[in-house]
Every structure is written in structure tokens, then in C-alpha cells.
Design an enzyme around this catalytic site. Structure first.
Site, PDB file in Angstrom:
ATOM      1  N   ARG A  25       0.353  10.428   4.632  1.00 53.32           N
ATOM      2  CA  ARG A  25       0.695   9.226   3.875  1.00 53.32           C
ATOM      3  C   ARG A  25       1.667   8.384   4.687  1.00 53.32           C
ATOM      4  O   ARG A  25       2.514   8.900   5.422  1.00 53.32           O
ATOM      5  CB  ARG A  25       1.327   9.636   2.550  1.00 53.32           C
ATOM      6  CG  ARG A  25       1.560   8.501   1.555  1.00 53.32           C
ATOM      7  CD  ARG A  25       0.271   7.956   1.040  1.00 53.32           C
ATOM      8  NE  ARG A  25       0.446   7.208  -0.220  1.00 53.32           N
ATOM      9  CZ  ARG A  25      -0.292   6.192  -0.597  1.00 53.32           C
ATOM     10  NH1 ARG A  25      -1.270   5.760   0.193  1.00 53.32           N
ATOM     11  NH2 ARG A  25      -0.104   5.592  -1.749  1.00 53.32           N
ATOM     12  N   THR A  62     -10.486   2.464  -0.788  1.00 51.99           N
ATOM     13  CA  THR A  62     -10.141   3.712  -0.119  1.00 51.99           C
ATOM     14  C   THR A  62     -11.472   4.339   0.279  1.00 51.99           C
ATOM     15  O   THR A  62     -12.525   3.821  -0.086  1.00 51.99           O
ATOM     16  CB  THR A  62      -9.339   4.597  -1.110  1.00 51.99           C
ATOM     17  OG1 THR A  62      -8.162   3.886  -1.492  1.00 51.99           O
ATOM     18  CG2 THR A  62      -8.949   5.929  -0.539  1.00 51.99           C
ATOM     19  N   THR A 122      -6.921   5.582   3.401  1.00 54.08           N
ATOM     20  CA  THR A 122      -6.863   4.243   2.824  1.00 54.08           C
ATOM     21  C   THR A 122      -5.938   3.326   3.608  1.00 54.08           C
ATOM     22  O   THR A 122      -5.104   3.794   4.389  1.00 54.08           O
ATOM     23  CB  THR A 122      -6.380   4.319   1.358  1.00 54.08           C
ATOM     24  OG1 THR A 122      -6.494   3.033   0.744  1.00 54.08           O
ATOM     25  CG2 THR A 122      -4.938   4.798   1.269  1.00 54.08           C
ATOM     26  N   ASP A 150       2.556   0.193  -3.256  1.00 52.44           N
ATOM     27  CA  ASP A 150       2.397   1.390  -4.079  1.00 52.44           C
ATOM     28  C   ASP A 150       3.744   1.971  -4.506  1.00 52.44           C
ATOM     29  O   ASP A 150       3.789   2.876  -5.341  1.00 52.44           O
ATOM     30  CB  ASP A 150       1.589   2.447  -3.331  1.00 52.44           C
ATOM     31  CG  ASP A 150       0.094   2.286  -3.546  1.00 52.44           C
ATOM     32  OD1 ASP A 150      -0.299   1.381  -4.293  1.00 52.44           O
ATOM     33  OD2 ASP A 150      -0.682   3.066  -2.965  1.00 52.44           O
ATOM     34  N   SER A 159       0.607   8.456  -4.603  1.00 52.12           N
ATOM     35  CA  SER A 159      -0.813   8.200  -4.391  1.00 52.12           C
ATOM     36  C   SER A 159      -1.637   8.864  -5.482  1.00 52.12           C
ATOM     37  O   SER A 159      -1.176   9.782  -6.167  1.00 52.12           O
ATOM     38  CB  SER A 159      -1.242   8.756  -3.033  1.00 52.12           C
ATOM     39  OG  SER A 159      -2.650   8.697  -2.864  1.00 52.12           O
ATOM     40  N   SER A 160      -2.882   8.404  -5.619  1.00 49.88           N
ATOM     41  CA  SER A 160      -3.849   9.069  -6.501  1.00 49.88           C
ATOM     42  C   SER A 160      -4.927   9.819  -5.730  1.00 49.88           C
ATOM     43  O   SER A 160      -5.814  10.421  -6.333  1.00 49.88           O
ATOM     44  CB  SER A 160      -4.530   8.023  -7.407  1.00 49.88           C
ATOM     45  OG  SER A 160      -3.616   7.462  -8.306  1.00 49.88           O
ATOM     46  N   GLY A 220     -11.012   4.906  -5.386  1.00 47.78           N
ATOM     47  CA  GLY A 220     -11.046   4.347  -6.727  1.00 47.78           C
ATOM     48  C   GLY A 220      -9.686   4.090  -7.342  1.00 47.78           C
ATOM     49  O   GLY A 220      -9.571   3.930  -8.546  1.00 47.78           O
ATOM     50  N   GLY A 221      -8.607   4.055  -6.542  1.00 44.60           N
ATOM     51  CA  GLY A 221      -7.298   3.757  -7.084  1.00 44.60           C
ATOM     52  C   GLY A 221      -6.875   4.762  -8.129  1.00 44.60           C
ATOM     53  O   GLY A 221      -7.072   5.968  -7.984  1.00 44.60           O
TER      54      GLY A 221
END
Length: 572
Positions: free
Chosen positions: A99, A372, A390, A414, A443-444, A463-464
Site C-alpha cells: 500500500r 482497481t 490500484t 483514501d 483499503s477495501s 470495486g471500491g
């Protein structure tokens, strides 16, 4: 249907010594490999590296770097991601956390205008919106610590495609038009995306020679080939020219974190998934362990959906207040992933009535954008990779530092840049996700493994904020006995606590189910309709990529989301 699905019947099945005489035999490793990704060139790149003697981790370098070339709308060297790995020889699972991190200059105050309001242009566009990239460091780590081939070999497909070009596809061209005003602010971006003053169009051959040279420097120099040396200098100069403040120490100091995955059981499945700073694994553990208290497979669609939505509602509420970067925030992970905690949440669910979200105290959930990408791999040794990567918004920050070809992310959005103030997607965050130097934004992204006595599965999706619920529905699909392509094609619905509404794809529910859900007190946001208080669901969403190994028949299969015309799944 574009995925290539060629299940292979393999020989040499092995009985376990303690098996009953009439028990089915199960293979110990597949005699082949399967890859599913968001672009057929990336899938082919991974297969090319496997054919050269590489393993799943080498193939992951090839797939990831090729997606960085052919899906700039979704990911790239200027972004980051999560790589969930299973090493077959040791049986160990780890997650590489690549990340992006916050530069020291990117304080909350830096994103406020003169009136103290959030400066939305700064938070999503240009140099200030970009975190320090993590993806190149992950590729180096994957190759050096887990692969069999040199990094230089595994990066060759991406280098070749960047230099020779590929046809621009519809989503890429359409996405550029939606971000054109921002992208054309920057000379480095104009040089890549304009041809004789005209933007890229569908069918154009898109060449990126500067990105090819950046990849070559990464291949030759490893970590230093990107984070120091010529590429590092060009990145720092480009960020500075665009008004941002990165330092050489911050860039060269980036590190990939090896984290222990979240592991829990659902029915007879072992689920291995992403830990913080992803919110996905904890949310999945909560939702599935809530649902384990019911036999949802035997229920009608309305009651099954009702209970799934109620589990979603509670997991997303907890996501808001407890989750962030574990290096900066104390997360009660053991509690949130425990069966006892799930049992307590289950007790608050009425089997016939929706729980209004305002009865679950709190404030709205932070989101991340839909753009993403994900890929899934199983190789013939049984190694596995599930990776989600992403740059956040369409084409990230829009900024390419001159001479690099690297499109920088806009992941700073984010973070909760101003607590209690909605971000670009109309949602809010809080202290657990506030920016600090070196901190990773929530994050997701949820790359996930499933395994039981008979099957091994890798799955994930972009897909967020909907990523987690799409993976949830995929797990429930496999649990119901669906195959890989059926799971990839499943209709989708989503609830994230606030707004208090079920979002659904076209055709996700029939009219009878909709009426039953509404009678229970649920509001449903159908495609194009924001009247229910949601975002106005898009017609379809996500891009799920999954591979499955059936150990009873020793066959491999792949599923690539039919919503994405350029994705592919291939088995060899």
C-alpha cells in the site's frame, strides 16, 4: 465468452494413508496452472513466464507489471496493492502489503483551503494527491524472495508490450475523456496520452517508450532502479515541478510489509484473506461468521438476501471506527474476528425486519474508487497468488512525471483528510484513518483464498467499497457449489451501513424479491436510481477474477468476469 476454460484431467492421484477405503482420492498438487486477470495480455504474460520455468510468484510479477502497462486506468507502477501468497512447499501464507504511504508534507492542514475547507482539487488531482508508490517494491520482493527466475526475466513481457504497444480499448478511452481536463494539465502526461494534439481513441496503438525504460531500470537495478537513481530523480523532479513535496529519503525508504493474513473458518472452508490496512479480511470474518448461524442455502432469495445485508451492515459499521494502518492504530482484531463477537452481532438481527442503520450508532464509512484490478494464479506446484492493485481514481492523480511514463496514484484521498467531511465519493472518515508521515491509507482490497478437503480457490475483484461484498458473494457462491465462471458472473448487491440502502446491479433481484425486501423495511437503490438515498447504482460493477483447483478430479478452471470484455482466464 472470452475466458479460455480448459479443465485438464490429470493422472497420478494419491490416496492418503488414513483415508477410508471408499473415500475419494485427492491430488496433492495440480499438473498444470491457471491464471485469471483483467486483461488477456496480462494473463498471457503470466503463462509465458510459467512456460519459461517460473512459478506462480514469477508469473505474478509478469501479470502485475503487464497490468501496470495495459490498465493505466486501474493500476500502475505509481500505485500499490496487496499480494496474498501461499507457498506450497512450506504451506505458509503471507500477505505482502504494498500500500502507498503518506509523505511527511501531506498533513491534514495541507489539504485545507484558506477558509479551512477540504481542497478537493488537491486531494484527488496532481502531486499532493499521490502517496509514495509501493507496487515496484512488491515486484522486487516477489521475485527476490519467492520466485525462481530473475526479475529481469519476469518483467520482459511488460517491457515488450510497453515498447511495442497494444490497442486502446473502450473503457480506457472513455476513462481518459472523463479525466482529460486534469491529465492535460501536466506536460509529462500530455506527452504520453496525446498524439499530434489529439487524445487516445479506441483502436489506437498505444506505445509507452518512457515506461518501458523505467521498467528496464527496475529490471536491471531492482529496488534502487526505481526508488533511487535516474527514475527516483525524475519522480522527485516531476512531483516538485507539479507543486508537491516528496523527499529522496521518503522515496528510498519505502518498504513492503509482510503481514500475517486473517484466517478463519466458514462451514467446511478455511478462508485466508487480507489483514489491515485492508479492511476486507476483518469484515469478511465478521460477515461470514454471522451468517454461519443460519442455513442460508435453504432459504428463499428474499430472506437469504435480508440476512446477508444485515451482516454487511454490521461489518461496515465496525470498519469505520476500528480500522486503519496497524502500524499506527491499535485494532481489536481478535475481538472483531471472533465467533463470540459474531454471535453477539447475530443476536441483534431480526429474521424478518431490517435494522435501521441509525440504530447502530456512528457515522458514514470511508470508500475508495472502483478503478482497481485483480488477478488470481495457481501453478503446478500448488503455489497461489491473489493480488489486488490500484491507483485509486480513474488514471490516479493524472500526473506523469516527465521522463518516467509512471502515472502517479491519488490514494491520499483514501485518508480522512478532514474528519467528518465527505471525500470525493461523498463519504467521511475519522481519526483511525487520518494521514501521518509513512502511514498507509485504509483499503477495501480483499484478495482471498478458500480451501477445503476437495477444493482450492483464489478470488478477488476491484470495486471500491463494494470489493468486500463482492468477495463475500463469491465465497457464498462457491459454498453453494457453483463453478469458477458461474461465481465470476454472479449478480451483485451491496450494503455499507450508511447510506442505509441496498445497492443492486440490474437483474440482481426479481420483482417478488424486491417487494419482500421492501416489506421487511429495506430500501433498494436500483441502477440509475438515487432516490432511495444511495449513489444511484451503476448497471454493473466489479471485475472478479478467480481460479479453482478441484482436488478430487485434479482439474483446474478459471473464471473471468463477463462484465469486462478484455479480461481472460486460462488453464494449461
Amino acid at each position: 465468452m472470452k475466458p479460455i476454460l480448459r479443465p485438464l484431467l490429470l493422472l497420478g492421484l494419491l490416496f492418503t494413508p488414513l483415508a477410508w477405503a471408499d473415500a475419494p482420492t485427492r491430488a496433492t498438487h495440480p499438473d498444470g496452472a491457471a491464471i485469471a486477470s483483467g486483461h488477456q495480455l496480462a494473463t498471457q504474460a503470466g503463462m509465458e513466464i510459467l512456460a519459461q520455468g517460473g512459478n506462480a510468484f514469477d508469473a505474478a510479477v509478469a501479470v502485475s507489471s503487464t497490468l501496470a502497462v495495459v490498465e493505466p486506468i486501474s493500476s500502475g507502477l505509481g500505485g500499490g496493492g496487496f499480494f496474498l501468497l501461499h507457498d506450497a512447499a512450506s504451506g505458509k501464507d503471507i500477505m505482502l502489503d504494498a500500500r502507498e504511504t503518506a509523505p511527511a508534507a501531506a498533513t491534514e492542514a495541507a489539504f485545507l483551503d484558506k477558509d479551512g475547507n477540504l481542497d478537493r482539487d488537491r486531494s484527488v488531482n496532481g502531486a499532493w494527491s499521490a502517496g509514495i508508490p509501493g507496487l515496484p517494491a512488491a515486484l522486487v520482493e516477489l521475485s527476490g524472495k519467492h520466485g525462481k527466475l530473475p526479475l529481469k526475466s519476469s518483467l520482459q513481457p511488460a517491457i515488450r508490450i510497453a515498447r511495442e504497444g497494444f490497442p486502446v480499448y473502450a473503457r480506457m478511452a472513455k476513462g481518459y475523456q472523463s479525466r482529460r481536463e486534469v491529465m492535460e494539465r501536466y506536460a509529462g502526461t500530455r506527452e504520453v496520452y496525446l498524439r499530434n494534439g489529439k487524445p487516445i481513441a479506441e483502436g489506437d496503438l498505444f506505445r509507452q517508450p518512457e515506461l518501458a525504460r523505467t521498467l528496464e531500470r527496475l529490471a536491471d537495478g531492482g529496488f534502487d532502479g526505481f526508488y533511487r537513481g535516474q527514475t527516483g530523480k525524475l519522480l522527485l523532479a516531476g512531483v516538485k515541478q507539479a507543486g508537491g513535496r516528496w523527499t529522496a529519503d521518503e522515496l528510498a525508504g519505502y518498504t513492503v510489509k509482510a503481514r500475517a493474513p486473517i484466517v478463519f473458518n466458514y462451514n467446511d472452508w478455511k478462508i485466508t484473506t487480507a489483514p489491515p490496512p485492508s479492511s476486507g479480511g476483518i469484515a469478511l470474518a465478521s460477515m461470514l461468521q454471522i451468517l454461519e448461524g443460519w442455513d442460508i442455502k435453504s432459504m428463499d432469495a428474499a430472506h437469504r438476501t435480508h440476512l446477508v445485508v444485515e451482516a454487511m451492515r454490521r461489518a461496515y459499521r465496525d470498519r469505520t471506527f476500528f480500522l486503519g494502518d496497524p502500524d499506527f492504530v491499535d485494532i481489536p482484531q481478535n475481538v472483531l474476528t471472533s465467533k463470540d463477537y459474531a454471535q453477539g452481532l447475530r443476536a441483534t438481527i431480526h429474521p424478518e425486519k431490517a435494522t435501521p442503520s441509525d440504530l447502530l450508532s456512528g457515522n458514514p464509512t470511508p470508500l475508495e474508487d472502483d478503478e482497481t484490478t485483480h488477478f488470481s494464479i495457481i501453478d503446478q506446484e500448488g503455489n497461489r497468488v491473489g493480488a489486488t492493485q490500484t491507483v485509486n481514481l480513474l488514471y490516479g492523480s493524472g500526473l506523469i512525471p516527465k521522463g518516467t511514463g509512471v502515472l502517479l496514484n491519488n490514494e491520499m484521498d483514501d485518508f480522512a483528510l478532514k474528519p467528518g467531511t465527505p471525500n470525493a465519493f461523498g463519504v467521511m472518515g475519522y481519526e483511525a484513518n487520518a494521514p501521518k508521515a509513512g502511514k498507509r491509507m485504509l483499503s477495501s482490497m480483499t484478495p482471498t483464498f478458500m480451501e477445503n478437503a476437495d477444493k482450492v480457490v483464489v478470488l478477488g475483484t476491484p470495486g471500491g467499497s463494494r470489493i468486500i461484498t463482492m468477495v463475500l458473494l463469491g465465497i457464498l457462491g462457491y459454498d453453494q457449489g457453483l463453478g469458477a465462471q458461474q461465481v465470476a458472473a454472479l449478480p451483485r448487491y451491496h450494503h455499507q451501513w450508511l447510506p442505509d440502502v441496498i445497492e443492486a446491479e440490474s437483474g440482481a433481484f426479481d420483482e417478488g424479491t424486491i417487494k419482500q425486501l421492501q416489506a421487511m423495511g429495506h430500501r433498494i437503490d436500483l441502477p440509475g436510481d438515487s432516490a432511495a438515498g444511495g449513489r444511484g447504482s451503476s448497471h454493473v460493477w466489479g471485475n472478479l477474477q478467480t481460479v479453482e483447483w478441484d482436488r478430487r478430479s485434479n482439474t483446474l478452471s478459471g473464471g473471468s468476469d463477463p462484465r469486462n470484455p478484455v479480461g481472460s482466464a486460462e488453464v494449461r
